[in-house]
Design a protein around this motif. Structure first.
Motif, PDB file in Angstrom:
ATOM      1  N   VAL A 167       0.851  -1.164   0.000  1.00 13.23           N
ATOM      2  CA  VAL A 167       0.000   0.000   0.000  1.00 13.23           C
ATOM      3  C   VAL A 167       0.897   1.227   0.000  1.00 13.23           C
ATOM      4  O   VAL A 167       2.019   1.170   0.488  1.00 13.23           O
ATOM      5  CB  VAL A 167      -0.886  -0.045   1.266  1.00 13.23           C
ATOM      6  N   ASP A 168       0.416   2.297  -0.550  1.00 17.51           N
ATOM      7  CA  ASP A 168       1.221   3.520  -0.579  1.00 17.51           C
ATOM      8  C   ASP A 168       1.109   4.229   0.779  1.00 17.51           C
ATOM      9  O   ASP A 168       0.198   5.024   1.003  1.00 17.51           O
ATOM     10  CB  ASP A 168       0.723   4.423  -1.712  1.00 17.51           C
ATOM     11  N   TYR A 169       2.034   3.923   1.656  1.00 17.75           N
ATOM     12  CA  TYR A 169       1.986   4.491   3.007  1.00 17.75           C
ATOM     13  C   TYR A 169       2.261   5.985   3.007  1.00 17.75           C
ATOM     14  O   TYR A 169       1.740   6.731   3.830  1.00 17.75           O
ATOM     15  CB  TYR A 169       2.995   3.789   3.924  1.00 17.75           C
ATOM     16  N   GLU A 214       1.341   8.078   0.746  1.00 14.76           N
ATOM     17  CA  GLU A 214       0.070   8.683   0.396  1.00 14.76           C
ATOM     18  C   GLU A 214      -0.899   8.667   1.584  1.00 14.76           C
ATOM     19  O   GLU A 214      -1.618   9.643   1.837  1.00 14.76           O
ATOM     20  CB  GLU A 214      -0.535   7.924  -0.798  1.00 14.76           C
ATOM     21  N   ALA A 215      -0.878   7.575   2.309  1.00 18.39           N
ATOM     22  CA  ALA A 215      -1.766   7.459   3.470  1.00 18.39           C
ATOM     23  C   ALA A 215      -1.431   8.538   4.497  1.00 18.39           C
ATOM     24  O   ALA A 215      -2.324   9.181   5.067  1.00 18.39           O
ATOM     25  CB  ALA A 215      -1.646   6.070   4.089  1.00 18.39           C
ATOM     26  N   TYR A 247      -1.337  -0.389  -3.975  1.00 15.23           N
ATOM     27  CA  TYR A 247      -2.712   0.081  -3.849  1.00 15.23           C
ATOM     28  C   TYR A 247      -2.750   1.408  -3.116  1.00 15.23           C
ATOM     29  O   TYR A 247      -1.954   1.661  -2.210  1.00 15.23           O
ATOM     30  CB  TYR A 247      -3.547  -0.945  -3.096  1.00 15.23           C
ATOM     31  N   ARG A 248      -3.687   2.234  -3.505  1.00 17.77           N
ATOM     32  CA  ARG A 248      -3.831   3.524  -2.852  1.00 17.77           C
ATOM     33  C   ARG A 248      -4.753   3.400  -1.642  1.00 17.77           C
ATOM     34  O   ARG A 248      -5.754   2.705  -1.688  1.00 17.77           O
ATOM     35  CB  ARG A 248      -4.410   4.540  -3.829  1.00 17.77           C
ATOM     36  N   PRO A 249      -4.401   4.097  -0.608  1.00 17.73           N
ATOM     37  CA  PRO A 249      -5.259   4.087   0.586  1.00 17.73           C
ATOM     38  C   PRO A 249      -6.470   4.984   0.356  1.00 17.73           C
ATOM     39  O   PRO A 249      -6.466   5.835  -0.536  1.00 17.73           O
ATOM     40  CB  PRO A 249      -4.357   4.681   1.655  1.00 17.73           C
ATOM     41  N   THR A 250      -7.497   4.768   1.151  1.00 20.59           N
ATOM     42  CA  THR A 250      -8.713   5.579   1.032  1.00 20.59           C
ATOM     43  C   THR A 250      -9.030   6.232   2.376  1.00 20.59           C
ATOM     44  O   THR A 250      -8.971   5.569   3.405  1.00 20.59           O
ATOM     45  CB  THR A 250      -9.917   4.694   0.662  1.00 20.59           C
TER      46      THR A 250
END
Lengths: 374, 374
Positions: B187-189, B191-192, B348-351
DNA sequence: CTGAAAGCGCTAACAA
DNA sequence: TTGTTAGCGCTTTCAG
């Protein structure tokens, strides 16, 4: 961290991406150190016969260059003992692995075999290509030098014989009539069945039904044997219609319970499926218009001490299977580390008791339930 | 079942207990069949160039006699692809393996790699003898031909470089700055962290604290980077006192939260420890005389979609880590089966969202918690 | 203390 | 279609 490519005192191609595919050999290290392969081998295996300086140099090179001995090559000279196998002698549909058990097993194996760097090799599906495939193939292939046989053995099992003859340390989680010397840690299921039937007979029951799990497997045989012994002692004739095979499937369990309880002369039930599934028993009874604890007495088997599987049960049999396995695994670790040489024999006795808690334990989740239904 | 010792058409010592220790070789089988070793090898490996009759005879002998090729010897000629390794690049104390994750991983591996008979080899403690031990040693030792690196990578990791260079199929569950081409599913941390900080900034916060997990590991770096980017964009100065390292230990988590919230100017908290532990955050706040959702805003990270870690949180960040891993493992299976050759890259991108359920998810149980406390 | 040589079980390359 | 040979990386044996 090893720093591949940077070894002081001699040169080698120093780019990190230059590491060749299969890896370094003992000869590479020997060349770097200016010694023979055998000398490196001695260092790797902590053998005597190497001067302090050389030993230190070689050890440093090994660590800096990130050399590891090829286990395959090594296993050709002597069996490899730094890896334990875990194998399942019955297909998962016939004896589903519970999540709880797996977690427990994992933690135990970690504690006993992996703390100082051992590997665990799971053979999750030994029956892939051929129904009759040998579940100890990992042992013959020399993947590991010891193994844990997790699950019920088929009555006509021959693999256990072969493992036993091979001399490898192993532990089965059940006995086998055809192999009295089997290395095992388990519970006396025959005694559990005997206790269950005896308890009900003493309460005045004569027509006692039994959900007979593990047909074709040793634990199934043991159940029947204990049941028969109790009947015989009380001189109650055996009616084969009262003992029906069940699987772990909830629907099947309920339906078999239903059919058994349709017979109004049946006044008691031994729920020894091992599924710890209260809901299915209730559902089966309901369909037959019966209520456990009122219309009929139930004895339920459980793997958890001091807990109820079915609150309405007249009594519970606690099977200390996990406890036995724990001791067995401990002994297996001794065997692997050559602190013992003989087969293990741990057989715990079951206990009949009335549960002291009101909490009903939930049905264990099979590990592969999702997968099996795909 | 194989029937060792009983092979029709030729004789061998027929007692079941006579099976020699290490096992049969290809030469034994060859002798029995009256052919050369190579011919047997051809049959074993499904190669062309053997007559039907001979093939059938050899196949029968193999099955009856219970012969299995020695994987060690085999692995000397070509890397063994029927075994996947699972290794943990960080000691369990630093990144505890949750029971849930293990069960999930187990089931996935079963589905993708074991259905047709593959083995899984766990290297549960690569750091046993030496803190700096190479976590991919099983690969260098040729125990398995592909591996899953489960856990956070250290920022100064070099092992991943070496795995990459070796050409073996592998999948890391995280990225690595020093190795852009790493084969990973994660996951893209960054970005999170960015989303978390931005959300709070947009809400008017200026003094935003962060529980920074995985110090020294790549995911920790990514967290900080995203946080800094958001601050920079809003031209808010960075105060290093607002970002404190945490471990997964509940007590430590509470105590760090406590200390951060003691500063009255702090009006928001990013709980990105990944521990999913609401109780500790509340406890830390309580000690500082603060109440989440009233005194300060919290953004909590979660690995579970559509569920709340902390009901009082202003928002949640969902990290679809398991989903990414699932896709990555699928691709790894392709790689192992030679349907692809290049490193995997699934990110994966976080939401960010407000949870739609009131149910708070329970803190996941570490697999080895009992053991670690011994 | 050190090293050379043989061989573990298997398969790639080559012969027949 | 079949067999022979060599050699994978290591350790055992035996000779220096």
């Amino acid at each position: 961290m090893p720093h591949p490519g940077k070894v002081s005192g001699y040169t080698m191609s120093s780019d990190i991406s230059d590491l060749r595919k299969p890896g370094l050999t003992i000869h590479d290290v020997a060349k770097m150190a200016g010694v023979s392969a055998k000398t490196v081998s001695r260092v790797v295996n902590d053998e005597a016969g190497v001067s302090h300086e050389k030993r230190a140099l070689i050890a440093r090179i090994i660590s800096e260059v990130g050399y590891y001995p090829h286990t395959g090559a090594r296993s050709m000279r002597k069996p490899c003992r730094d890896s334990v196998g875990v194998t399942f002698p019955a297909p998962v549909e016939q004896s589903p692995l519970s999540q709880q058990f797996l977690l427990w097993l994992f933690a135990e194996i970690y504690r006993l075999f992996c703390k100082d760097g051992g590997f665990v090799c799971f053979d999750l599906n030994p029956f892939a290509k051929n129904r009759d495939e040998d579940y100890a193939r990992g042992l013959w292939q020399q993947r590991y030098g010891a193994c844990i046989v997790a699950g019920p053995l088929a009555v006509n099992d021959t693999t256990a014989h072969r493992i036993q003859a091979s001399g490898h340390p192993y532990l089965a989680m059940g006995r086998l009539d055809s192999l009295p010397d089997i290395s095992c840690a388990t519970v006396d299921y025959e005694e559990a069945a005997y206790l269950s039937a005896k308890y009900l007979i003493d309460k005045g029951h004569k027509r006692i039904a039994m959900l007979r799990a593990f047909e074709g497997y040793q634990p199934g045989v043991e159940r029947l044997r204990g049941y028969l012994r109790a009947l015989e002692e009380a001189e109650i004739p055996f009616d084969e219609n009262l003992v029906r095979p069940v699987t772990f499937d909830a629907l099947h369990l309920a339906s078999v319970t239903h059919r058994l309880l349709l017979d109004p002369t049946v006044t008691a039930l031994i729920e020894c499926s091992g599924s710890e599934d209260a809901a299915s028993v209730r559902e089966g009874a309901r369909r037959a218009g019966r209520v456990p604890g009122q219309d009929f007495d139930v004895v339920v088997w459980t793997y958890t001490d001091n807990a109820a599987v079915l609150n309405e049960a007249a009594a519970h049999i606690w099977l200390p299977a996990r406890e036995a396995a724990a001791e067995g695994l401990e002994l297996l670790a001794d065997w692997v580390q050559e602190r013992r040489t003989d087969p293990i024999k741990v057989i715990y006795r079951p206990t009949l008791y009335h549960p002291s808690t009101d909490r009903e334990i939930p049905k264990p989740k099979p590990l592969f339930d999702v997968l099996l239904n795909r």
